[in-house]
Design an enzyme around this catalytic site. Structure first.
Site, PDB file in Angstrom:
ATOM      1  N   HIS A  26       0.827  -1.209   0.000  1.00 22.41           N
ATOM      2  CA  HIS A  26       0.000   0.000   0.000  1.00 22.41           C
ATOM      3  C   HIS A  26       0.862   1.261   0.000  1.00 22.41           C
ATOM      4  CE1 HIS A  26      -3.737   2.240   1.038  1.00 22.41           C
ATOM      5  NE2 HIS A  26      -2.881   3.054   1.631  1.00 22.41           N
ATOM      6  N   GLU A  27       1.817   1.336   0.923  1.00 23.83           N
ATOM      7  CA  GLU A  27       2.659   2.531   1.036  1.00 23.83           C
ATOM      8  C   GLU A  27       3.618   2.657  -0.144  1.00 23.83           C
ATOM      9  OE1 GLU A  27       1.916   4.743   3.046  1.00 23.83           O
ATOM     10  OE2 GLU A  27       0.609   3.635   4.399  1.00 23.83           O
ATOM     11  N   HIS A  30       1.818   4.341  -3.019  1.00 21.84           N
ATOM     12  CA  HIS A  30       1.797   5.801  -2.879  1.00 21.84           C
ATOM     13  C   HIS A  30       3.146   6.402  -3.276  1.00 21.84           C
ATOM     14  CE1 HIS A  30      -2.131   6.062  -1.115  1.00 21.84           C
ATOM     15  NE2 HIS A  30      -1.808   5.446   0.003  1.00 21.84           N
TER      16      HIS A  30
END
Length: 213
Positions: A26-27, A30
């Site tokens: 997820h990170e 980003h």
């Protein structure tokens, strides 16, 4: 009591590695999209990485172990450095949830094949269950983060569509009140948050269960 404790510890053997994998993806999503759109902040801080240690929040991990609800370390993004502010905010914010959804769908045929293969279940039972946790938690995290409440990703997508997105983006009070509201809707039965949340998650999990090689 003892049986519950043993069951809880056994569950953590799956939950902790699955969460670390899901949060890292997820990170990284980003960070990668932000970098591609002109912001080098995450890269300079070593967050453009698939190393889970780069994305762990110690308090969030401890909260996960104790309360079964945790969080990772948010990737730093300088939205003003993006080549296109509005488009950048939307793409960077969507990158995390979409990364989780993509991973879930990529793993789905593998899990569906392994879960009915007796040889795999016998020799690699832990791995099969771990993949299941990764898929489920990926969908949960993606849908949860798309809720349009600060500081979740969904709120930044909404902010990007306003006349002055930076006004909302750097208003820390919104994050403060947003977190309080999130705690309320999750903890107070009146809001029936879990019911509506599962209404969104369940169809996607059902779709994943039908994907095969």
């Amino acid at each position: 009591m003892v049986n519950n404790m043993v069951q809880y510890i056994n569950e953590l053997l799956y939950v902790i590695p699955a969460v670390l994998i899901v949060l890292t993806i997820h990170e990284f999503g980003h960070a990668y999209v932000a970098y591609k759109m002109g912001d080098v902040t995450a890269k300079e801080e070593g967050r453009l990485s698939l190393n889970p240690l780069k994305h762990i929040d110690p308090i969030g991990l401890l909260a996960l172990i104790i309360f079964r609800f945790g969080w990772g370390k948010p990737v730093p993004v300088d939205f003003t450095a993006l080549r296109n502010l509005r488009k950048g905010m939307i793409f960077v914010s969507l990158a995390g949830p979409l990364s989780n959804i993509i991973i879930a769908f990529l793993l789905a045929p593998l899990f569906n094949w392994m879960s009915v293969n007796p040889i795999v279940l016998t020799g690699f039972g832990y791995f099969v269950e771990l993949v299941r946790y990764i898929i489920v938690l990926s969908i949960y995290l993606a849908i949860f983060n798309l809720i349009p409440i600060p500081p979740l990703d969904g709120s930044k997508i909404i902010f990007a569509l306003t006349k002055n997105p930076l006004r909302f983006l750097y208003d820390d009070t919104l994050n403060y009140y947003g977190i309080i509201f999130l705690v309320l809707v999750i903890s107070i039965p009146f809001f029936r948050f879990n019911y509506f949340f599962m209404k969104t998650v369940s169809p996607m999990l059902n779709l994943i269960s039908k994907i095969h090689f």
